[in-house]
Write a protein that holds these residues in place. Sequence first.
Motif, PDB file in Angstrom:
ATOM      1  N   LYS A  98      45.404  14.015  21.432  1.00 16.76           N
ATOM      2  CA  LYS A  98      45.593  15.166  20.556  1.00 16.76           C
ATOM      3  C   LYS A  98      45.471  16.459  21.356  1.00 16.76           C
ATOM      4  CE  LYS A  98      44.167  17.087  16.099  1.00 16.76           C
ATOM      5  NZ  LYS A  98      43.313  16.907  14.913  1.00 16.76           N
ATOM      6  N   SER A  99      46.424  17.349  21.163  1.00 18.38           N
ATOM      7  CA  SER A  99      46.396  18.639  21.852  1.00 18.38           C
ATOM      8  C   SER A  99      45.156  19.436  21.461  1.00 18.38           C
ATOM      9  CB  SER A  99      47.641  19.456  21.498  1.00 18.38           C
ATOM     10  OG  SER A  99      48.825  18.805  21.890  1.00 18.38           O
ATOM     11  N   ASN A 100      44.649  20.184  22.415  1.00 16.19           N
ATOM     12  CA  ASN A 100      43.542  21.102  22.166  1.00 16.19           C
ATOM     13  C   ASN A 100      44.019  22.489  22.563  1.00 16.19           C
ATOM     14  OD1 ASN A 100      41.053  22.694  22.720  1.00 16.19           O
ATOM     15  ND2 ASN A 100      40.037  20.772  22.196  1.00 16.19           N
ATOM     16  N   SER A 101      43.910  23.422  21.645  1.00 13.36           N
ATOM     17  CA  SER A 101      44.441  24.763  21.898  1.00 13.36           C
ATOM     18  C   SER A 101      43.794  25.433  23.104  1.00 13.36           C
ATOM     19  CB  SER A 101      44.245  25.645  20.656  1.00 13.36           C
ATOM     20  OG  SER A 101      42.868  25.742  20.319  1.00 13.36           O
ATOM     21  N   ALA A 102      42.614  24.954  23.496  1.00 12.96           N
ATOM     22  CA  ALA A 102      41.923  25.555  24.638  1.00 12.96           C
ATOM     23  C   ALA A 102      42.431  25.022  25.975  1.00 12.96           C
ATOM     24  CB  ALA A 102      40.420  25.299  24.525  1.00 12.96           C
ATOM     25  N   VAL A 103      43.230  23.953  25.932  1.00 14.63           N
ATOM     26  CA  VAL A 103      43.767  23.370  27.164  1.00 14.63           C
ATOM     27  C   VAL A 103      45.259  23.658  27.201  1.00 14.63           C
ATOM     28  CG1 VAL A 103      44.053  21.267  28.512  1.00 14.63           C
ATOM     29  CG2 VAL A 103      42.020  21.558  27.088  1.00 14.63           C
ATOM     30  N   PRO A 104      45.703  24.609  28.018  1.00 13.59           N
ATOM     31  CA  PRO A 104      47.114  25.006  28.013  1.00 13.59           C
ATOM     32  C   PRO A 104      48.024  23.902  28.549  1.00 13.59           C
ATOM     33  CG  PRO A 104      45.935  26.083  29.805  1.00 13.59           C
ATOM     34  CD  PRO A 104      44.904  25.387  28.981  1.00 13.59           C
ATOM     35  N   THR A 105      48.991  23.511  27.734  1.00 14.79           N
ATOM     36  CA  THR A 105      50.035  22.570  28.140  1.00 14.79           C
ATOM     37  C   THR A 105      51.328  23.031  27.466  1.00 14.79           C
ATOM     38  OG1 THR A 105      49.979  20.991  26.290  1.00 14.79           O
ATOM     39  CG2 THR A 105      48.303  20.724  28.017  1.00 14.79           C
ATOM     40  N   PRO A 106      52.465  22.520  27.887  1.00 16.89           N
ATOM     41  CA  PRO A 106      53.719  22.864  27.203  1.00 16.89           C
ATOM     42  C   PRO A 106      53.856  22.198  25.840  1.00 16.89           C
ATOM     43  CG  PRO A 106      54.105  22.130  29.470  1.00 16.89           C
ATOM     44  CD  PRO A 106      52.703  21.756  29.112  1.00 16.89           C
ATOM     45  N   PHE A 107      52.862  21.367  25.451  1.00 16.76           N
ATOM     46  CA  PHE A 107      52.982  20.570  24.235  1.00 16.76           C
ATOM     47  C   PHE A 107      51.778  20.819  23.319  1.00 16.76           C
ATOM     48  CE2 PHE A 107      54.756  18.289  27.891  1.00 16.76           C
ATOM     49  CZ  PHE A 107      56.091  18.209  27.502  1.00 16.76           C
ATOM     50  N   PRO A 108      51.828  21.857  22.499  1.00 17.01           N
ATOM     51  CA  PRO A 108      50.664  22.232  21.693  1.00 17.01           C
ATOM     52  C   PRO A 108      50.474  21.414  20.419  1.00 17.01           C
ATOM     53  CG  PRO A 108      52.451  23.768  21.307  1.00 17.01           C
ATOM     54  CD  PRO A 108      52.931  22.828  22.376  1.00 17.01           C
TER      55      PRO A 108
END
Length: 331
Positions: A98-108
């Motif tokens: 699951k994406s975490n908004s605090a970890v920047p990736t191209p896939f939010p």
Amino acid sequence: MKTITVFKGDGIGPEITEAVISVLQAAKAPLDYEFFNVGAAEYEQHGALIPDRAFSSFEKTHILLKSPVTTPVGKGFRSLNVTLRNTYNLYANIRPAKSNSAVPTPFPNVDIVTFRENTEDLYVGIEEQIDADTVHATKIITRKASEKIIRDAFRYARERKRHKVTCVHKANILKLSDGLFLSVFKEIAAEFPDIKSDDKIVDNVCMQLVMRPETFDIIVTPNLYGDIISDLTSGLIGGLGLLPSMNIGENYAMFEAVHGSAPDIAGKHIANPTALLWSACMLLEYIGEKTIAGNIRRAVDTVLAAGITLTPDLGGSAKTEEYAQAVIAAL
């Protein structure tokens, strides 16, 4: 208090285990621990991957928190993970990404749960040396094992109000083995008309995961594809340091980080303990301690969002212990 078995593993295992236990204790998790050394180092020193007393502990507690263990590549002993899964019939390997908004990736917007059948497929480890230049490996798929993992995936979707289950396979080529898995999937999907279902070929899934990961919800798949796909999903959310897992059977449960023992950084105290910590949260939820698990998850989110005390894999310079102390401070 609930007593659990803890395998400290090797490589970075002992470091991240210590960090996770410190957080669990600070969160007042109602757990007692029985610790054991397992893995390559234990094998070299005492001739056994897992001491008999460690097996006995797990057979008594039925719950295991396991750190990563080194497995030789192309030689040596068989994977300890495979041994444990088969010995205790831990047939369901569940890996949420699951994406975490605090970890920047191209896939939010990633929120994918992979259900990987854990006891069959090529991981049975049956290989035959035909001649000096030819090796055959045996792939095993059975209706019984397929039904169990597929039905668990649909039940999980229904209980957690998820919307779709996707079967991943290679039945266009492996018409009998993967064809059986796909056939069972379609039969069980008919039992859950409230849950959307579809199926996709594994190579197509790999492409779509890095183009449109938000279109996937729950994936159910045989052993090998599940191992590969779940590592891919970890890349979408920031890396293996953020991917927890649980291995569930009818009588036993094992909780572990998906990543390996990373011997190249062992002893440097820079490993990220988040995956093992979130696996411990899954353990807490499994035994009904959802409030404490939620407290820990929110504390981790706070630390990640602050962006100050992060381990190197997340772009920071914090030591493993400093990260754990930051989580404890946020509790």
